[in-house]
Design an enzyme around this catalytic site. Sequence first.
Site, PDB file in Angstrom:
ATOM      1  N   ASP A  63      14.249  64.062  21.202  1.00 44.96           N
ATOM      2  CA  ASP A  63      14.479  64.840  19.922  1.00 44.96           C
ATOM      3  C   ASP A  63      15.452  65.743  20.132  1.00 44.96           C
ATOM      4  O   ASP A  63      15.788  66.507  21.214  1.00 44.96           O
ATOM      5  CB  ASP A  63      13.309  65.733  19.325  1.00 44.96           C
ATOM      6  CG  ASP A  63      11.848  64.934  19.073  1.00 44.96           C
ATOM      7  OD1 ASP A  63      12.316  63.613  18.892  1.00 44.96           O
ATOM      8  OD2 ASP A  63      10.992  65.159  19.269  1.00 44.96           O
ATOM      9  N   ASP A  69      13.272  76.249  19.817  1.00 44.70           N
ATOM     10  CA  ASP A  69      12.672  75.567  20.620  1.00 44.70           C
ATOM     11  C   ASP A  69      12.809  76.010  22.056  1.00 44.70           C
ATOM     12  O   ASP A  69      11.681  76.117  22.524  1.00 44.70           O
ATOM     13  CB  ASP A  69      12.938  74.089  20.505  1.00 44.70           C
ATOM     14  CG  ASP A  69      12.762  73.078  19.380  1.00 44.70           C
ATOM     15  OD1 ASP A  69      13.367  72.230  18.981  1.00 44.70           O
ATOM     16  OD2 ASP A  69      11.590  73.451  18.925  1.00 44.70           O
ATOM     17  N   GLU A  92       6.243  70.552  25.347  1.00 44.38           N
ATOM     18  CA  GLU A  92       7.100  69.546  24.484  1.00 44.38           C
ATOM     19  C   GLU A  92       8.532  69.397  25.058  1.00 44.38           C
ATOM     20  O   GLU A  92       9.151  68.352  25.171  1.00 44.38           O
ATOM     21  CB  GLU A  92       7.218  69.546  23.141  1.00 44.38           C
ATOM     22  CG  GLU A  92       8.046  68.565  22.292  1.00 44.38           C
ATOM     23  CD  GLU A  92       8.173  69.111  20.917  1.00 44.38           C
ATOM     24  OE1 GLU A  92       7.492  69.833  20.175  1.00 44.38           O
ATOM     25  OE2 GLU A  92       9.148  68.430  20.150  1.00 44.38           O
ATOM     26  N   GLU A  93       8.962  70.762  25.312  1.00 44.52           N
ATOM     27  CA  GLU A  93      10.358  70.678  25.813  1.00 44.52           C
ATOM     28  C   GLU A  93      10.605  70.581  27.271  1.00 44.52           C
ATOM     29  O   GLU A  93      11.797  70.979  27.593  1.00 44.52           O
ATOM     30  CB  GLU A  93      10.756  72.261  25.394  1.00 44.52           C
ATOM     31  CG  GLU A  93      10.621  72.585  23.767  1.00 44.52           C
ATOM     32  CD  GLU A  93      11.052  71.399  22.932  1.00 44.52           C
ATOM     33  OE1 GLU A  93      12.129  70.757  23.257  1.00 44.52           O
ATOM     34  OE2 GLU A  93      10.753  71.284  21.851  1.00 44.52           O
ATOM     35  N   ASP A 111       3.096  72.879  22.414  1.00 46.09           N
ATOM     36  CA  ASP A 111       4.234  72.480  21.694  1.00 46.09           C
ATOM     37  C   ASP A 111       4.996  74.146  21.200  1.00 46.09           C
ATOM     38  O   ASP A 111       4.336  74.443  20.281  1.00 46.09           O
ATOM     39  CB  ASP A 111       3.912  71.709  20.350  1.00 46.09           C
ATOM     40  CG  ASP A 111       4.960  71.379  19.220  1.00 46.09           C
ATOM     41  OD1 ASP A 111       4.798  70.834  18.458  1.00 46.09           O
ATOM     42  OD2 ASP A 111       6.209  72.019  19.602  1.00 46.09           O
ATOM     43  N   LEU A 113       7.362  75.124  19.547  1.00 55.69           N
ATOM     44  CA  LEU A 113       7.828  75.347  18.281  1.00 55.69           C
ATOM     45  C   LEU A 113       7.813  73.957  17.397  1.00 55.69           C
ATOM     46  O   LEU A 113       8.473  72.935  17.585  1.00 55.69           O
ATOM     47  CB  LEU A 113       9.253  75.670  17.973  1.00 55.69           C
ATOM     48  CG  LEU A 113       9.534  76.815  16.758  1.00 55.69           C
ATOM     49  CD1 LEU A 113       9.059  77.895  16.973  1.00 55.69           C
ATOM     50  CD2 LEU A 113      10.855  76.856  16.498  1.00 55.69           C
ATOM     51  N   ASP A 114       6.813  73.991  16.300  1.00 57.47           N
ATOM     52  CA  ASP A 114       6.515  72.658  15.808  1.00 57.47           C
ATOM     53  C   ASP A 114       7.059  72.851  14.522  1.00 57.47           C
ATOM     54  O   ASP A 114       7.218  74.089  13.949  1.00 57.47           O
ATOM     55  CB  ASP A 114       4.869  72.514  15.627  1.00 57.47           C
ATOM     56  CG  ASP A 114       4.487  71.465  14.682  1.00 57.47           C
ATOM     57  OD1 ASP A 114       4.919  70.204  15.066  1.00 57.47           O
ATOM     58  OD2 ASP A 114       4.449  71.527  13.487  1.00 57.47           O
ATOM     59  N   GLU A 266      -0.157  67.968  20.361  1.00 65.64           N
ATOM     60  CA  GLU A 266      -0.176  67.964  18.849  1.00 65.64           C
ATOM     61  C   GLU A 266      -1.571  67.369  18.147  1.00 65.64           C
ATOM     62  O   GLU A 266      -2.254  68.040  17.628  1.00 65.64           O
ATOM     63  CB  GLU A 266       1.082  67.228  18.243  1.00 65.64           C
ATOM     64  CG  GLU A 266       2.147  67.656  18.328  1.00 65.64           C
ATOM     65  CD  GLU A 266       3.483  67.284  17.816  1.00 65.64           C
ATOM     66  OE1 GLU A 266       3.732  65.875  18.421  1.00 65.64           O
ATOM     67  OE2 GLU A 266       4.439  67.803  17.364  1.00 65.64           O
TER      68      GLU A 266
END
Length: 327
Positions: A63, A69, A92-93, A111, A113-114, A266
Amino acid sequence: MQNPISFHEHILEEKTLSPEVRTDIERILDDLLIAVKSIHNKLSRAGLIDIQGEAGSENASGDAVKKLDRIAHEAVVSTLHAGGCVGFMASEEEKEIIGGSSDGKYVVVFDPLDGSSNIDANVSVGTIFSIYKRKNEAENANEQVLRRGSEQIVAGYVIYGSSTMLVYTVGAGTHGFTLDPSLGEFYLSHPHIQTPVDGTVYSINEVYEPHFSGAMKAFLSEIKEHGRYTGRYIGSLVADVHRNLLYGGIYIYPDKPKAKLRLLYEGFPMGWIVEQAGGAASNGTQKILDMIPAELHQRTQLVIGSKNDVARYEELVKQEELGTINA
Ligand code: AHG
Ligand code: MN
Ligand code: MN
């Protein structure tokens, strides 16, 4: 609301946690909420400071990373590192597992920032997290982090919406707290959230409809013919699931044409939170919390929300497998 209970007071009453674990968890969540408040502050001024737009890189899931993020990720990592309670983190990052304190007794996955595609449009976004106890016998980072969803000891999300809310569970129900920005404290505003067993909202990105399975097409036509439902899709998992949690509804991110949501940070936290509120979360054939990720950013189909809606979708998947579906 007279004398609302603060998050700190509430967690002290969480008897499902042993006193020692409760003290540690309070410390970790204190650290996490420092990062959350800094994200809240930046989001509330997003158009005035240079935090919108892309960071110019891609994350492990491929992404495009937004500036916020990255900012949110760094805020969470630095506050958890400073607290010293966390042995391993996964974000996630970040492609790989992040080492923490050598004597840290917990694992935190998140996560940061979702829904980040929504930031520049001032639409609700969120932060999602899960906490596990470190496995004493396993030193290997993967064995510490790639755990069955049911091994979580805390799961939570923060929704940065018209107000900023923390929704969390330690296995004794799901509770919501609202940030009072003037005091910098979260106060109990939604005790013991119970999600309706029958939904009235369905949330799915229907642009992928040509690729949907027979079961999905049959499920959606039942929903549309029923007359009880309306369609709402924000494109932030946290915001869509939060609304459906309170109103009753089902959110689906299908695996055709391609699953997008990540199981570890998530599917698992959102799944436990919704289950603890009387809802359900599955990948279409099994409970999300019974799954074990084979790799850090493993994707999954996610079907989450009102119990009877999730059960109906699973029934149709079974019928399709038996060849008895009239899609
Ligand atoms: P993230 O911003 O953390 O990558 O999550 C985005 C997810 C989820 O929040 C949202 O429901 C979904 O992506 C939207 O995906 P589509 O744009 O494909 O509908
Ligand atoms: Mn997300
Ligand atoms: Mn994200």
